[in-house]
Design an enzyme around this catalytic site. Sequence first.
Site, short mmCIF file in Angstrom:
data_model
loop_
_atom_site.label_atom_id
_atom_site.label_comp_id
_atom_site.label_asym_id
_atom_site.label_seq_id
_atom_site.Cartn_x
_atom_site.Cartn_y
_atom_site.Cartn_z
N ASN A 103 0.83 -1.20 0.00
CA ASN A 103 0.00 0.00 0.00
C ASN A 103 0.86 1.25 0.00
O ASN A 103 1.97 1.27 0.52
CB ASN A 103 -0.93 0.01 1.21
CG ASN A 103 -1.91 -1.15 1.17
OD1 ASN A 103 -2.07 -1.76 0.11
ND2 ASN A 103 -2.53 -1.45 2.28
N HIS A 120 5.98 -0.70 -2.77
CA HIS A 120 5.45 0.02 -3.94
C HIS A 120 5.54 1.54 -3.76
O HIS A 120 4.82 2.29 -4.41
CB HIS A 120 4.00 -0.39 -4.22
CG HIS A 120 3.88 -1.78 -4.77
ND1 HIS A 120 2.70 -2.46 -4.89
CD2 HIS A 120 4.83 -2.64 -5.24
CE1 HIS A 120 2.91 -3.67 -5.41
NE2 HIS A 120 4.20 -3.80 -5.61
N CYS A 128 10.83 14.84 -9.37
CA CYS A 128 11.01 15.35 -10.73
C CYS A 128 11.92 14.39 -11.49
O CYS A 128 13.05 14.13 -11.06
CB CYS A 128 11.62 16.74 -10.70
SG CYS A 128 11.92 17.36 -12.37
N ALA A 233 -10.18 -7.80 7.70
CA ALA A 233 -8.85 -7.64 8.29
C ALA A 233 -8.92 -7.01 9.69
O ALA A 233 -8.23 -7.46 10.61
CB ALA A 233 -7.98 -6.77 7.37
#
Length: 248
Positions: A103, A120, A128, A233
Amino acid sequence: MLGMSVERLAELVVARRPCVVLTGAGISTESGIPDFRSPTGVWAQYDPMEYATIDAFLEDPVKVWDFYGKRLALLDDAQPNDGHRSLAELEDRGWVRAVVTQNIDRLHERAGSRALVEVHGSIRTSSCLACGTVVPFAEVVALLPVPACPSCGRILKPDVVMFGELLPEAAIERATQLAAAAGVLLVVGSSLEVYPVAGLPLETLAAGGSLAIVNRGSTPLDARASVTIDGGAGEVLRALADALPERP
Ligand code: NAD
């Protein structure tokens, strides 16, 4: 029913420490963030090939930011739920060694998890691609709808891994080490369909560790898990924290 399987999960965690947790979008749905692959998920509305690939971003960053800016607002409003909180508590109590998460929402961090590997990336910053300037979340929000680099003016890219991009090397390396050294890998709220993260449970199994899965719906690795719980969960992790002794 749920009570019995939570008891089995607690027994497994006691018997097979250390426990490493691997979370996916399913741990954050109770915080109001849609997951990806459910019928109500993000990809039921938006085609990932149009909005979440690095090629789509390079081709039309304005279009991708139109999608992403809305998502940022949703992610920023969300609050950690019982699932995130229970994992932070279990780390404090010595049961959880680390949380590896797919997440990008920062909810584990906001709930107090400290040993956290974000494979991730996260929405914490955007960068940039031309000059390397890194811009923190609050500044990016102020620059919406299309945030440009404060130094050179090129449109920023969120520091989340898009399809077609490599994972941050240090993070996936650390996650692989943790998975291989885990006595038990506890998967929470992941369909285990996105590689290379979906391969982490295989590292645990290959090294002789056990696998446990808490997920609504089935995953391709259910047959290899010692315990599977088809449940929410938040409820399951709260019950797990209550079922474990205070400390190992
Ligand atoms: P996924 O959407 O493929 O799978 C989520 C799984 O969680 C599904 O099987 C779903 O049935 C289950 N689930 C949903 N709500 C649940 C709940 N309350 N309790 C238990 N299970 C529940 O998500 P994934 O496996 O994480 O897929 C990978 C990609 O999605 C990753 O790249 C991740 O970065 C990204 N993603 C992240 C977020 C976020 O940051 N919150 C949100 C959506 C997607």
